[in-house]
Design a protein around this motif. Structure first.
Motif, PDB file in Angstrom:
ATOM      1  N   ASP A  61       0.607  -1.394  -0.611  1.00 56.79           N
ATOM      2  CA  ASP A  61      -0.453  -0.134  -0.365  1.00 56.79           C
ATOM      3  C   ASP A  61       0.637   1.393   0.183  1.00 56.79           C
ATOM      4  N   THR A  62       1.003   1.742  -0.948  1.00 58.44           N
ATOM      5  CA  THR A  62       2.591   2.845  -1.180  1.00 58.44           C
ATOM      6  C   THR A  62       1.830   3.975  -0.874  1.00 58.44           C
ATOM      7  N   ALA A  63       2.411   5.078  -0.708  1.00 57.71           N
ATOM      8  CA  ALA A  63       2.068   6.463   0.586  1.00 57.71           C
ATOM      9  C   ALA A  63       1.294   7.004  -0.296  1.00 57.71           C
ATOM     10  N   MET A  64      -0.127   8.123   0.516  1.00 57.64           N
ATOM     11  CA  MET A  64      -0.543   8.911   0.150  1.00 57.64           C
ATOM     12  C   MET A  64      -0.526  10.553   0.831  1.00 57.64           C
ATOM     13  N   PRO A  65       0.417  11.004   0.920  1.00 58.32           N
ATOM     14  CA  PRO A  65       1.169  11.731   1.607  1.00 58.32           C
ATOM     15  C   PRO A  65       0.001  13.116   1.601  1.00 58.32           C
ATOM     16  N   ASP A  66      -1.311  13.627   0.356  1.00 58.15           N
ATOM     17  CA  ASP A  66      -1.683  14.210   0.187  1.00 58.15           C
ATOM     18  C   ASP A  66      -3.586  13.563   0.919  1.00 58.15           C
ATOM     19  N   ARG A  67      -3.561  12.555   1.205  1.00 59.93           N
ATOM     20  CA  ARG A  67      -4.603  11.875   1.575  1.00 59.93           C
ATOM     21  C   ARG A  67      -5.517  12.843   2.844  1.00 59.93           C
ATOM     22  N   PRO A  98      -2.257  11.646   6.508  1.00 61.87           N
ATOM     23  CA  PRO A  98      -1.376  11.289   5.524  1.00 61.87           C
ATOM     24  C   PRO A  98      -1.727   9.410   5.179  1.00 61.87           C
ATOM     25  N   ARG A  99      -1.614   8.755   4.412  1.00 63.31           N
ATOM     26  CA  ARG A  99      -0.966   7.133   4.720  1.00 63.31           C
ATOM     27  C   ARG A  99       0.257   6.627   4.408  1.00 63.31           C
ATOM     28  N   PRO A 100       0.711   6.290   5.614  1.00 56.92           N
ATOM     29  CA  PRO A 100       2.037   6.073   5.058  1.00 56.92           C
ATOM     30  C   PRO A 100       2.956   5.273   4.077  1.00 56.92           C
ATOM     31  N   ASP A 101       3.984   4.371   3.905  1.00 55.84           N
ATOM     32  CA  ASP A 101       4.211   3.211   2.580  1.00 55.84           C
ATOM     33  C   ASP A 101       4.040   2.012   3.350  1.00 55.84           C
ATOM     34  N   ILE A 102       3.184   1.288   3.721  1.00 53.77           N
ATOM     35  CA  ILE A 102       3.646   0.199   3.951  1.00 53.77           C
ATOM     36  C   ILE A 102       3.064  -0.813   2.787  1.00 53.77           C
ATOM     37  N   ARG A 103       4.041  -1.845   3.529  1.00 54.49           N
ATOM     38  CA  ARG A 103       4.527  -3.341   2.692  1.00 54.49           C
ATOM     39  C   ARG A 103       4.833  -4.793   3.468  1.00 54.49           C
ATOM     40  N   LYS A 104       3.852  -5.380   3.455  1.00 51.94           N
ATOM     41  CA  LYS A 104       3.760  -6.464   3.855  1.00 51.94           C
ATOM     42  C   LYS A 104       4.220  -8.013   3.413  1.00 51.94           C
ATOM     43  N   MET A 105       5.021  -9.016   3.807  1.00 52.15           N
ATOM     44  CA  MET A 105       4.946 -10.520   3.125  1.00 52.15           C
ATOM     45  C   MET A 105       5.276 -11.276   4.179  1.00 52.15           C
ATOM     46  N   ASP A 138       7.690   2.432   6.373  1.00 56.58           N
ATOM     47  CA  ASP A 138       7.924   3.369   4.871  1.00 56.58           C
ATOM     48  C   ASP A 138      10.008   3.368   5.162  1.00 56.58           C
ATOM     49  N   TRP A 139      10.113   2.304   4.858  1.00 56.22           N
ATOM     50  CA  TRP A 139      11.090   1.906   4.544  1.00 56.22           C
ATOM     51  C   TRP A 139      11.841   2.294   2.798  1.00 56.22           C
ATOM     52  N   PRO A 140      13.223   3.085   3.321  1.00 57.42           N
ATOM     53  CA  PRO A 140      13.949   2.867   1.773  1.00 57.42           C
ATOM     54  C   PRO A 140      13.727   1.709   1.013  1.00 57.42           C
ATOM     55  N   ASP A 141      13.498   1.666  -0.597  1.00 56.01           N
ATOM     56  CA  ASP A 141      12.915   0.747  -1.318  1.00 56.01           C
ATOM     57  C   ASP A 141      14.827  -0.162  -1.136  1.00 56.01           C
ATOM     58  N   GLU A 142      15.898   0.538  -0.716  1.00 54.04           N
ATOM     59  CA  GLU A 142      17.361  -0.383  -1.000  1.00 54.04           C
ATOM     60  C   GLU A 142      17.408  -1.450   0.326  1.00 54.04           C
ATOM     61  N   LEU A 143      16.770  -1.034   0.956  1.00 51.79           N
ATOM     62  CA  LEU A 143      16.009  -1.776   2.730  1.00 51.79           C
ATOM     63  C   LEU A 143      15.917  -2.889   2.416  1.00 51.79           C
ATOM     64  N   LEU A 144      14.590  -3.076   1.432  1.00 52.68           N
ATOM     65  CA  LEU A 144      13.395  -3.999   1.455  1.00 52.68           C
ATOM     66  C   LEU A 144      14.021  -4.912   1.180  1.00 52.68           C
TER      67      LEU A 144
END
Length: 526
Positions: free
Chosen positions: A126-132, A136-143, A497-503
């Motif tokens: 669920d990508t970030a929605m800073p203007d919501r 705002p909604r943070p960037d959240i990723r789950k696995m 809210d983790w940077p892409d390179e650390l995911l």
């Protein structure tokens, strides 16, 4: 064949107490001495597994898949010696064990395919929605991520497919978990040979040595220690209700409780609807005589309970099935203990009020060995309902026919039953709609609902559910067969809210793994 314990890629010998395997066909001891694991072996195996987990959880899918395929390859290369030893330790015929070897290697390759494809991790983004508005909604990723070291108890009735490199081990390795196997005492030589194959695969594919250990014990102490150890994160077990619940209790008493996935047996009821009996009595009798006695009845899906409504055609079915059972020869059982228990429980069932013996094998058991005699009996629905003991599993070639006066009484019989691995319905097409509500109720008690088949024979495929409501298993949400077995050894983890390179690769924005993911509520590979 080395009878020493395997701890983190090495054969160790801290112990002096030993035991030998028994040939159930003649009661004699087999070649090979096996060392009972002690405290040091248990603690070292778990410590090594915990260290290996720091590496295995990060190992790329391609390497994990290569490891699983290498185990399959090594087992295939050992097949002649492996099946010969398994036959000597189990009394099972070479043809059955050859098929079981194929099932074992197929499972390993199936999980390799699953890991390579990768979508099983159930990645959700669920990508970030800073203007919501209003927030705002943070960037959240789950696995899904692996739990950690898994303890696998080898099963008595499948010395290969549910043992050292069986489905439990294969699915745990696929998830990224190290495995410590507690070998079943009935087939230690078979376990030693498969352990040798896994060690070779570890070396071939560069896996951490602590990813696999194999420990022996002809009692219960090692199993208890493994379940209590704080580094153990999950346990699998296939066996009796008493054994499974003992492990569940130990796991729940720990300071940090852990999941136990216990398959604990089932009587696998078969419902014969009236028109099916009328149209196919002879065919059904032959089919079920074979299923009841398959492998000396030592399958967890053995049809131990037959249910029918009294009708004129039923007498012919009983006669045909009785004659077929009489012709089946006694067969060697897996262990002296299983044989003794079968005789005890079948005799107790026959002595119960209202139970009538219909047929017993007319063949003679081989002298000196541990053979079972197939038994077929009947009881009225009223007597069955009144006696809870008749609803307990008799592990072996025993089946009890319960005869109801009508559909209402048949439904009352079903109401008394606990959860089952399977429930089978034998019916003509015209009956299915008429009994639709009844059949729907059957599904509430089963992990697998079968139409016009036999419960014995478990297909290894993604759609298979081998696990049912309590007491057949302690957690009906999971299966021990098929690709979904992997979900026993993982848990969901979210990154916010983790940077892409650390995911993890599975959650990176450019999807380098190329897997299916749910991105902003839409399934996509983009």
């Amino acid at each position: 064949m080395d009878g020493r314990n395997i701890v983190a890629g090495n054969y160790v010998n801290f112990e002096t107490e030993t035991f030998k395997a028994i040939n159930p066909a003649n009661g004699g001891e087999l070649e090979g001495v096996f060392f009972k694991a002690g405290d040091t072996a248990v603690s070292d195996a778990l410590a090594a597994a915990s260290q290996a987990f720091q590496i295995s959880r990060e190992i790329p899918a391609a390497q994990r898949a290569a490891f699983l395929r290498a185990i399959a390859s090594e087992i295939t290369s050992l097949a002649p010696a492996l099946t010969e030893r398994a036959a000597a330790e189990s009394g099972l015929p070479l043809g059955r064990l050859s098929g079981e070897t194929g099932r074992t290697t197929s499972q390993l390759n199936m999980f390799a395919d699953l890991v390579e494809e990768g979508s099983w991790v159930d990645a959700v983004i669920d990508t970030a929605m800073p203007d919501r508005v209003p927030l705002p909604r943070p960037d959240i990723r789950k696995m899904l991520v692996p739990l950690g070291p898994v303890v696998v108890f080898g099963a008595s009735n499948f010395p290969l497919a549910f043992s050292v490199a069986g489905g439990d081990t294969a699915s745990a390795f696929a998830a990224g978990c190290p495995v410590i196997v507690k070998a079943h005492p009935a087939h230690p030589g078979t376990s030693a040979l498969v352990g040798q194959a896994i060690l070779a695969a570890v070396k071939r594919t560069g896996m951490p040595e602590g990813i696999f250990s194999l420990l022996y014990d002809n009692g219960y102490s090692v199993g208890e220690q493994l379940v209590r150890h704080p580094e153990t994160k999950a346990v699998t077990f296939t066996g009796s209700f008493k054994g499974g619940m003992a492990l569940v209790k130990i796991a729940q008493e720990r300071e940090v409780p852990i999941p136990v996935f216990a398959e604990m047996g089932s009587i696998n009821p078969v419902v014969f609807l009236p028109e099916a009996i009328k149209e196919r009595a002879s065919d059904l009798a032959m089919k079920y005589a074979a299923s009841i006695t398959l492998g000396a009845g030592q399958f967890c899906t053995n049809p131990g309970l037959l249910l029918a409504v009294k009708n004129p055609a039923l007498d012919f079915f009983i006669s045909e099935l009785s004659e077929a059972i009489k012709k089946v020869q006694p067969a060697v059982m897996l262990t002296p203990g299983i044989c003794s228990n079968y005789k005890k429980l079948s005799e107790e069932a026959l002595a119960a009020p209202g139970v009538t013996l219909l047929a017993r094998s007319e063949g003679l058991p081989e002298s000196g060995g541990y053979s079972s005699v197939p038994v077929f009996a009947k009881v009225s629905a009223a007597d069955f309902i009144a006696n809870p003991r008749l609803r307990e599993e008799v592990f072996g070639p025993f089946s009890l026919l319960v005869i109801a006066e009508g559909q209402e009484e048949l439904e009352k019989v079903v109401d008394t039953l606990g959860g089952q691995l399977t429930i089978t319905v034998m019916a003509e097409p015209s009956e299915l709609l008429a009994y639709r509500g009844f059949i729907y109720d059957l599904g509430a008690k089963a992990g697998r609902l079968i139409l016009n088949g036999v419960p014995t024979g478990v297909e290894v495929c993604p759609a298979m559910q081998h696990g049912g409501p309590f007491p057949s298993t302690n957690d009906s949400r999971f299966t021990s067969v098929g690709t979904s077995a992997i979900y026993r050894f993982v848990r969901p983890l979210s990154w916010q809210d983790w940077p892409d390179e650390l995911l993890p690769a599975e959650l990176k924005s450019d999807n380098p793994s190329g897997i299916w993911r749910k991105v902003n509520n839409k399934w996509t590979k983009e």
